[in-house]
Design an enzyme around this catalytic site. Structure first.
Site, PDB file in Angstrom:
ATOM      1  N   GLU A 181     -66.124 -79.885  26.402  1.00 41.05           N
ATOM      2  CA  GLU A 181     -67.118 -78.895  25.979  1.00 41.05           C
ATOM      3  C   GLU A 181     -68.165 -78.829  27.072  1.00 41.05           C
ATOM      4  OE1 GLU A 181     -69.150 -79.662  22.332  1.00 41.05           O
ATOM      5  OE2 GLU A 181     -67.288 -79.785  21.198  1.00 41.05           O
ATOM      6  N   ASP A 204     -80.152 -78.538  18.624  1.00 41.68           N
ATOM      7  CA  ASP A 204     -79.957 -79.737  19.439  1.00 41.68           C
ATOM      8  C   ASP A 204     -81.122 -80.696  19.364  1.00 41.68           C
ATOM      9  OD1 ASP A 204     -77.361 -79.545  20.784  1.00 41.68           O
ATOM     10  OD2 ASP A 204     -78.153 -77.658  21.529  1.00 41.68           O
TER      11      ASP A 204
END
Lengths: 276, 403
Positions: free
Chosen positions: A49, A60
């Protein structure tokens, strides 16, 4: 068959789960980022990724936020991110390890979904994980991704109920990404029991492989996930190793690459040994 | 055959105003946002909810706020007959309380036990802390570290009211970063926590819900103007950061073609300098904070920092319904600079004895340009959406005055 589907088929044949490694494109700078990317398969990554840095990464935690800021400060752009993937395919000759772009929809929307998908496919990208694109809004990306031969990996969460899951599955391809905790990346960790029950629930609804991520920090945790899921996704903990390889001026120290790769090797060993 | 189009029908059931709006959030939040949508739809239809909210608005917030004819300002500017909708007289000093009382009542109804909010100037944070004190709910307010420094009085007020203020140092440490941090908290606490968004932005149903709660401003204005002048106003002016006070004033008038509607963004040091907060004048469509709208951003889609002397307007986006109204051409969007707002701020203090917040000072700056061009029988309403007590220190510093 897409690279992602082929990779999961191979993992199944080997009777093991895969390790999905997340790194942020351009972290700590585009050159070192490329060296990290190049070395991931050899260190044990089965899928990659590649995070697209965004100024406002609302899903995040602190580790990935900081990585994105380092990368942006070092001049990463979307063109340079595509270029990292293009060079990865060209220089390593690796035509099997899938590379997924992970990030936020505004990056795609600004380029235009159609052009973004064409550019991504041309660079050697295999699919997307877009954090802020639930199935309700995925309709404007999916046709272009499908046309370019790119998989759209959608997220499911502990809050995703049986009523909602079919809508996600309708848009998902490649694999299903189960977000194992309520929260942002790199914070809490789920118990093996939780992972087990959610994976079983998902398996009853889909034949797609199931990757599990958020909160996996140690080889033991990766192994615990690998006993039940088709892949364990590790991100923040890897990004933390990148940070640990920087001096106090933010410059890469000589042990940055070895440190990152040794950690990934340990995770890969955990994943590969899980079902033995 | 001509079909009468309404500007008030949006959003569609998925929260879209044309291409704008929507629900661009992490999957973890989606089921809860759908639940919120259902809970809000049910509350809206429940007379008991409306009665409780109306009672609070009347006896706790002090509504209706007056519609005041500013005779001296009218005379000075020599054009339109200027009225102020005096939402600065509400409890907590701004229009923010209208929305917060609605959302906190909804939180209680949904059985949530904790409330979070983001704030820029601190007005929404103070309003949320106030409502949470009233309803005995723990409250955490996320505020950019830069704003914590420039809005110190409001930080202290929130703490006095029992809220925890969490300074946010990520990114540019202003309102957008506070919203990121609130969303990060929410995704981890969504089962118990209600996110009280302060403006007409965020994922559906927030833009529509906040607009509905703020529409009390425009609805009162209609009635009050009918009582005062026997007809509707000709011109409406309001400042826009996220755009909640403006939407609250504008929305009830959108289908009255005779009413000219003007939104005023913050031009900071000037649109041409790039240092501004005018998303509609200087940005383009993008996706942030759960919705598609006009954003300040670079060619890749990285969000750029907004600049405004007013912390409440210092946001690189705008509510999606404003983006749609701009493209539909129903509302005019203009901008006023820091300096123009400062001049307006001082004028209002001296002429009308009202210290406005820096946010509506931007609206006033445009009124100073617009009113003289209009005939004396033009009825102009400006939303005076906040008072300036919180800004006196920042203004003193800007004017070079040591306190």
């Amino acid at each position: 068959m897409s690279r992602i589907t082929a990779r999961f088929a191979k993992l199944k044949a080997e009777n093991r789960a895969g390790l999905v490694t997340y790194v942020t494109a351009g972290d700590p700078n585009p050159d070192v980022s490329f060296e990290i990317l190049k070395g991931l398969p050899k260190a044990g990554a089965d899928l990659i990724e590649l995070g697209m840095p965004f100024t406002d990464p609302m899903a995040d935690g602190p580790s990935v936020q900081a990585a994105g800021q380092r990368a942006l400060k070092a001049g990463i752009t979307m063109d340079k991110t595509f270029d990292l993937v293009r060079r990865f395919r060209a220089q390593t000759g690796d035509q099997e390890t899938p590379v997924l772009l992970m990030g936020y929809y505004n990056m795609i929307y600004q380029r235009g979904a159609e052009r973004f998908c064409k550019d991504a496919a041309a660079a050697g990208v295999d699919g997307f994980i877009i954090v802020d694109l639930p199935p309700e809004e995925a309709g404007e990306l999916k046709p272009h991704a499908a046309k370019a031969g790119l998989d759209t990996v959608l997220l499911t969460a502990p809050t995703t109920d049986a009523q909602r899951l079919p809508a996600i599955l309708a848009y998902a391809s490649g694999f299903i990404y189960f977000v194992s905790i309520l929260g942002i990346t790199g914070t809490k960790s789920a118990s093996e029991e939780t992972v087990k029950s959610h994976v079983a629930r998902l398996r009853s609804q889909t034949a797609l492989p199931i990757g599990v991520g958020f909160g996996i920090k140690t080889p033991d945790q990766a192994a615990a996930v690998a006993r039940h899921a088709d892949a364990a996704v590790v991100g923040s903990a890897i990004v933390d190793r990148v940070k640990a390889g920087l001096d106090d001026k933010g410059q890469p120290k000589p042990d940055l690459l070895p440190g990152v790769f040794a950690y990934i090797r340990a995770l890969a060993d955990g994943v590969r040994g899980a079902r033995v | 055959m001509n079909v009468l189009n309404s500007y008030r029908g949006g959003p569609d059931e998925r929260g879209h105003f044309g291409i704008f709006g929507g629900r661009y959030v992490a999957e973890t939040l989606m089921p809860l946002i759908l639940e919120l949508d259902q809970a809000y739809t049910a509350a809206k239809a429940d007379p008991a909810f409306k009665a409780e909210l109306d009672n609070l608005l009347a006896h706790y917030a002090g509504r209706p706020s007056p519609l005041y004819h500013a005779a001296r300002l009218t005379e000075q500017l020599g054009g339109a007959k200027i009225y102020f909708k005096r939402d600065e007289l509400n409890h907590t000093g701004s229009h923010k309380i209208n929305n917060v009382l609605g959302q906190v009542l909804l939180a209680k109804r949904m059985g949530k036990t904790r409330v979070i909010a983001e704030t820029g100037a601190g007005q929404h944070g103070v309003a949320t802390a106030t409502a949470c004190a009233l309803f005995n709910l723990p409250c955490v307010v996320f505020m950019g570290a830069v704003d914590v420094a420039r809005q110190a009085p409001n930080v202290f007020r929130m703490k006095l009211l029992g809220a925890e203020v969490r300074p946010v140092t990520a990114g540019s440490a202003t309102l957008k970063d506070a919203m990121n941090e609130a969303l990060r908290d929410w995704v981890a606490t969504v089962e118990t926590t209600f996110y009280c968004i302060g403006t007409v932005a965020g994922p559906h149903p927030y833009p529509a819900m906040v607009r509905d709660f703020q529409s009390v401003i425009g609805n009162e204005t209609r009635e009050q103007m009918m009582a005062a002048e026997g007809r509707l106003p000709d011109t409406l002016v309001a400042c826009i950061g996220g755009g909640s006070n403006a939407m609250g004033l504008f929305h009830p008038f959108l289908d009255d073609p005779g009413v000219r509607i003007v939104g005023v963004e913050a031009a900071g040091k000037g649109i041409e300098t790039g240092e501004h907060a005018a998303s509609l004048s200087g940005g383009r469509p993008g996706v942030l904070h759960g919705n598609r709208t006009y954003l300040l951003q670079d060619s890749d889609g990285q969000i750029t920092e907004a600049h405004s002397i007013s912390a409440g307007l210092d946001y690189p986006g705008i509510g999606p319904e404003h983006a749609w109204l701009k493209e539909a051409g129903r509302v005019e969007y203009v901008a006023a600079t820091d300096d123009e707002a400062l001049t307006a701020f001082q004028l209002l203090c001296k002429l009308e004895g009202i210290i406005p917040a820096l946010e509506p000072a931007h609206a006033l700056a445009h009124v100073m340009k617009l009113a003289p061009t209009l005939p004396k029988d033009n009825l102009l309403v400006m939303n005076l959406c906040g008072r300036g007590d919180k800004d006196v220190f920042a203004v003193a510093e800007r004017l070079g005055v040591k306190l």
